[in-house]
Design a protein around this motif. Structure first.
Motif, PDB file in Angstrom:
ATOM      1  N   LEU D 183       0.855  -1.188   0.000  1.00 35.42           N
ATOM      2  CA  LEU D 183       0.000   0.000   0.000  1.00 35.42           C
ATOM      3  C   LEU D 183       0.893   1.241   0.000  1.00 35.42           C
ATOM      4  O   LEU D 183       1.944   1.265   0.641  1.00 35.42           O
ATOM      5  CB  LEU D 183      -0.885   0.028   1.250  1.00 35.42           C
ATOM      6  N   ASN D 205      -2.993   4.907  -1.705  1.00 33.42           N
ATOM      7  CA  ASN D 205      -4.071   4.144  -1.083  1.00 33.42           C
ATOM      8  C   ASN D 205      -4.598   4.798   0.188  1.00 33.42           C
ATOM      9  O   ASN D 205      -5.777   4.698   0.516  1.00 33.42           O
ATOM     10  CB  ASN D 205      -3.598   2.723  -0.744  1.00 33.42           C
ATOM     11  N   GLU D 228     -10.281   1.192  -1.160  1.00 30.61           N
ATOM     12  CA  GLU D 228     -10.792  -0.145  -0.866  1.00 30.61           C
ATOM     13  C   GLU D 228      -9.672  -1.147  -0.529  1.00 30.61           C
ATOM     14  O   GLU D 228      -9.784  -1.885   0.454  1.00 30.61           O
ATOM     15  CB  GLU D 228     -11.670  -0.649  -2.020  1.00 30.61           C
ATOM     16  N   PRO D 229      -8.564  -1.193  -1.294  1.00 34.19           N
ATOM     17  CA  PRO D 229      -7.490  -2.116  -0.896  1.00 34.19           C
ATOM     18  C   PRO D 229      -6.994  -1.860   0.526  1.00 34.19           C
ATOM     19  O   PRO D 229      -6.705  -2.806   1.271  1.00 34.19           O
ATOM     20  CB  PRO D 229      -6.385  -1.821  -1.932  1.00 34.19           C
ATOM     21  N   ALA D 232      -9.396  -3.231   2.970  1.00 36.52           N
ATOM     22  CA  ALA D 232      -9.300  -4.697   3.042  1.00 36.52           C
ATOM     23  C   ALA D 232      -8.157  -5.115   3.968  1.00 36.52           C
ATOM     24  O   ALA D 232      -8.302  -6.033   4.775  1.00 36.52           O
ATOM     25  CB  ALA D 232      -9.098  -5.264   1.631  1.00 36.52           C
TER      26      ALA D 232
END
Lengths: 410, 410, 410, 410
Positions: D183, D205, D228-229, D232
């Motif tokens: 990230l 991110n 979103e990543p 997660a």
């Protein structure tokens, strides 16, 4: 040469306006006094300015006077009340740590939930709606803990959701009677600077609170006061933390005390708010809150004649001086009542939280509050009751007036 | 290196504090809205800054829209309402000039006295307590002036002392019926932005007003709007004047318009206040004032059951939407009532002026005012009535609530 | 239920914005300190509130301390400086009254003109550009008045247009030398709270001033201080007046003192401003103004090497500590310079007035002012000189820095 | 009846006063614009008021526009910048989690230390004083991580301590070149609303920032924007947390979004600040910062002729537009210089942090800042250099003026 029109508020969708003073009777955030607004409006200073250190020192000593504690250390956080809770938890609750949380309703439930999110084990004493903490149950739970694995008791002084204040002296006696070494930790968010509280005299080890209630500041500042035994427990608590860590915040420089930049506007406002409380006198502040609460109780008592409304907290002695919860009969929609009170009569009151959603509305009467404000609020609520067709005794405001008129010593 | 403690307010003997919002229900000065406070708090600009000219132009055009006049010229003065009166007098009243002043009570008397201080001759029509201007008497006086020596009619729209509003259309008809060329001059100090007023439609030649009532500013700004016939009379009026002189103020530059430095803070506040009125809508502002006045009248009507209090203005249609005068029975001390209302219940109301001293108290309900404020005020006054042992019907606030609840179209 | 968007500033055409602090270096209006803004932002009170009387009394006594007078009575007016002049004139100048007005430039001319508008006769002593009042000419004029028909001397202490301060002690000596009974009347609008002034020690009978300069308030408040001999003259002056009348304003109640509603916001601001001055210490305030003025003079002296600019006031001792006028060579457009300074470098300076239009620009350095503000202003002006291609010595700011660095006793 | 004197500020030991505007040139906290002060001064609302939801929504959408991101979710925290860091860490860093922290100096070190306090493993790339992030070293470190155990790259865009801005696009390219799934997390505390930054275009991110710098608010509000990543990864991070938890804050109601009471004053201020930025235009804001930074660099360049001072950041392209660090020769005491600048010349600058204590001073030039403010600051610093006898080229301010004068397109 630029000369474009300046239209600052065209994007401020939030700042819709009503004519006149807006009556804010949520139990927090509360009205911010002009003096606090002015203090918060001062421009920031560079952090090495010696005036910053003076400001922080003034807030620390003023807060200790307010808490009636000479032995506690005070830590301020840029955070809200839940952040204050987390500051307590992150320092005292490691994996499996047992915390006894006497039931007060929504807020004891929430605090317990947050303890569990940190891996702690929250032991709850039962909560009976409309009742304060059951000190006997607390004593029993402590006695049952023969191995003294309970590290601390987390007690909410005034549960804002139920408008109930519990007796902290009774809890102290319960701990003493059980001869249990648990830390006594008290949440005074909704009671500080409204109801009497004496940290040292009560043998309280940790107090936490927030800015937006009796302290008359906007939300955004939380504090913890901890004594040496609590600090010792904190040193042994193994949990990842940095921002909340008391030990790291013990430095002399503001940057350490606040784990970074101090929230200067809130600190300036706090100094002003503490000055207001000291100017009025803490006993006078407490007396004013009690007086206004009695007026609200009188009004609700009169409204209750209609059988659709009643005071949620049954024992008079347990009714908070900060906020009054009014239970409504089935079929009454308190949220619709609030909307009418707010939008047509300019009076903002609060609703139910958690299990009380749809079952109560709440009238805040704490902070920078006076007789006429309370009367205007009650009259506005009474008007909204009438608009909504909710049965109620018609002489609520009159009862409040009568209550205020008969008060002595003014 | 200086580091003295800064104790700014230690000398501020005036700024004594009460907790909470102070209810201001004098009929002026009135509450200053936050938006106006913010505008007045902007730093001054140098007078050649083009933004100053924009500000003044915005106030001029906004004021004309508020007065419903396309033909008047507007002159703003750093002055209070009496200064506004003097601006009218110094331009229209020379030695011996005859002015017809219809009786409205204290304020028509005062204006007439000021006319006489300038060497004018004030012809007064009789004033009957509790009654508005007698238009028939005005018509008779004008008809009697067969040589048309009366230069102007000076009419007070709302007499703040009596809480009585007179019918300006009836005066217009009286002037027309008498076919008299007198200028029609109206004092809208207490009525503007509260009760409907249409300068052009009423054929009014001069309007004067001040900042601290419906315009929601602090005192210190007065204005005059004058049409061409009035300007012509002014040109022929021989009286020493400079500051008040309309002709000198006709220049384009701010320094001429204001005879020196313009009162920038008040002008910035005025622009904001006019913006507030336009945002709400003038018709809505008028409706709000009427609605709140009805609630106050209902409360006083209920209190009157005790036979110690009554509405001073008898004809309902003549009751001002800005202020309500409440007559008290002999033996009742309205000043003592005011002190209790203010010091114990945080509600500031007004007393009697001139011949009404000791005979009335007055409740202001104009400007940045809403339902809950009025209800809080009435409840505070009712509490003070009770403390003072003044007989009164107990359901005053309830009557006001009922009045507000039954209002339509909200 | 209304929920319209609130767009308060969309109509505020005047409030165009620049990023950051706007440097206001006109010689009035001046910057309003935060403490004064906060005081002016307090809500109004009802006029019978005893706090109003306390406020006025505090302003009266504070103003007398500032003027260094024990014997004067102070009258405050909702008015600007020209209103203050008119208050003096309307009380002292009847038809044909002779007033000696020593020439100081634009402002003595304007005051004389206003005297004449009231039917007075203004005797002017000659004004030489760049020079202060010629005390010898004053003495000669008084000696020539063998019948002692001159009622008063109207002297401007600091002429804001020329940036020249005249020696009031020299005028006192001139009056004494001529053994003339004329009243000594001084306009301290631009000098009070900047340059030393002692009313009683100078034997000054009347002082007038205004709020928007050294007093650090927005424009809109004027004052007169008058001693008993002046009051006696006023009693005998036959001129139509009401608002300005000193005698009428002698009452105890605020309504009399102010001829109607007092300008509460300005009075609250004045109390705060007087508090600021006393906190800093009047001598320190004077020293600060002198220090900053020397820095400005140093900068202008350095700029003058370019032969396009020079200090307008020749005698160093006569240069005002409040404002510095800079004469420009023919062909230089000071108004274009001001526009560049204001719009591109955020520094607002003043232009020429009356005969000096197009011939000078002026830098104000009075009121709530400090070293860095003056340096930023000078740097902004220097940048604008550069943009405009006006020849100037390049080391103006450096000279100002050097001047400030060498100041002693800080 | 109480009438005690109200002395609010007697206890305000912190609020010591200097005359005039105080020049705040720390790199944060920065000046709070009047419009933001006014917005923050609005009274709180009850949390169910629909205007609260509108306010929060306006801040969320405005922040996304400012970040140039359509896909991120924004979380606001009552917290300071270190709280913002902790919000990132508590969601992404579990025991043993590897984080790559490219060296930027003090702030990358601090962030890495905080990562380690949470049990993470911080991999640092080397930091060379005066240099930005070495993108090649980052790429190498990522390539070396063949098992792709590094979860995220934590990069400081502008290190406030060194005044160095690193190239985020180069980091993006390094990540891409290494084809590493880490990230990309960026701290924009000191760069946002000053230097260009495009979250989506850079493939960032997570962004975190705080209120007290380019956002022109008082300290006390932090934010995180996460895609979103990142969400997660957060879901899989096992660390005790509640207050910081992104997942819990995803609810619709303000109480969930803020984990308790939202900091209403800061949110109201943020809405106003975002409005100011949009009114000026983001490109114009960036251009203004760059222009002012060039002026400061020019001044320091001129001062450097004295061989005692130099620009700490060597590469011109890496010099921050927010803050300039000035390295001092051995023997020069920057803290003494700061004290003189602050106490005698009203200019507050910053000192060195961490390893740079005593080796640099720093001039902040970000936020609500303009030309004249920067010039006044530089002149005040130059005066202080002179007082302290620190060798320096004398034409620093002149160089800054020249730099500003030659700027195009104004």
């Amino acid at each position: 040469m630029r000369r474009r029109r300046w239209l600052p508020s065209c994007t401020m969708s939030s700042a819709s306006r009503i004519p006149g003073h807006r009556f804010l009777h949520s139990p927090g955030p509360t009205r911010v006094p002009d003096e606090v607004v002015a203090a918060m409006s001062r421009q920031p200073m560079d952090l090495a300015d010696p005036r910053v250190a003076l400001l922080i020192a003034a807030c620390e000593s003023g807060m200790k006077r307010l808490l009636r504690s000479e032995r506690a250390e005070v830590f301020f956080y840029a955070a809200n009340g839940h952040g204050g809770w987390e500051a307590v938890i992150a320092n005292l609750v490691g994996p499996g740590t047992q915390i006894l949380v006497p039931g007060t309703g929504h807020f004891s439930d929430n605090w317990a939930e947050q303890v569990e999110a940190y891996g702690g084990r929250a032991l709850r004493t039962p909560y009976v709606e409309g009742q304060p903490i059951d000190a006997a149950a607390v004593e029993a739970a402590l006695r049952a803990d023969t191995q003294q694995r309970i590290v601390a008791l987390f007690a909410v002084h005034t549960d804002t959701a139920s408008g109930t204040t519990s007796d902290m002296a009774a809890l102290r006696r319960a701990i003493d009677a059980a001869a249990h070494p648990a830390l006594f930790v008290v949440d005074v968010v909704a009671s500080l600077a409204a109801a009497p509280f004496e940290m040292d005299a009560l043998g309280v080890n940790v107090v936490m609170g927030a800015s937006q209630k009796g302290l008359m500041l906007p939300p955004g500042l939380a504090f913890v006061a901890a004594d040496e035994p609590a600090m010792a427990v904190a040193r042994d608590t193994l949990v990842p933390r940095f921002y909340w860590d008391w030990q790291r915040r013990r430095g002399a420089h503001s940057y350490l005390k606040f784990c970074g930049t101090p929230p200067l506007a809130h600190m300036a406002g706090l100094e002003a708010a503490l000055g207001l409380i000291e100017w009025e006198g803490l006993a006078a502040v407490h007396a004013r809150h009690a007086r206004l609460a009695r007026a609200v109780h009188a009004a609700v008592g009169a409204w209750a004649e209609g059988d659709a409304l009643r005071l949620f907290t049954e024992m008079p002695a347990a009714r908070s001086v900060s906020v009054t919860a009014v239970a409504v009969a089935p079929g009454v929609d308190p949220e619709a009542l609030r909307a009418v009170a707010r939008e047509r009569f300019q009076v903002a009151i609060a609703g139910g939280l958690g299990p009380l959603v749809g079952r109560v509305f709440r009238i805040g009467h704490l902070g920078d509050m006076n007789e006429a404000m309370v009367l205007g609020c009650l009259a506005g609520v009474q008007a909204a009751l009438q608009v909504q067709g909710i049965p109620h005794g018609r002489h609520g405001v009159e009862a409040a007036i009568a209550s205020l008129v008969q008060e002595q010593g003014l």
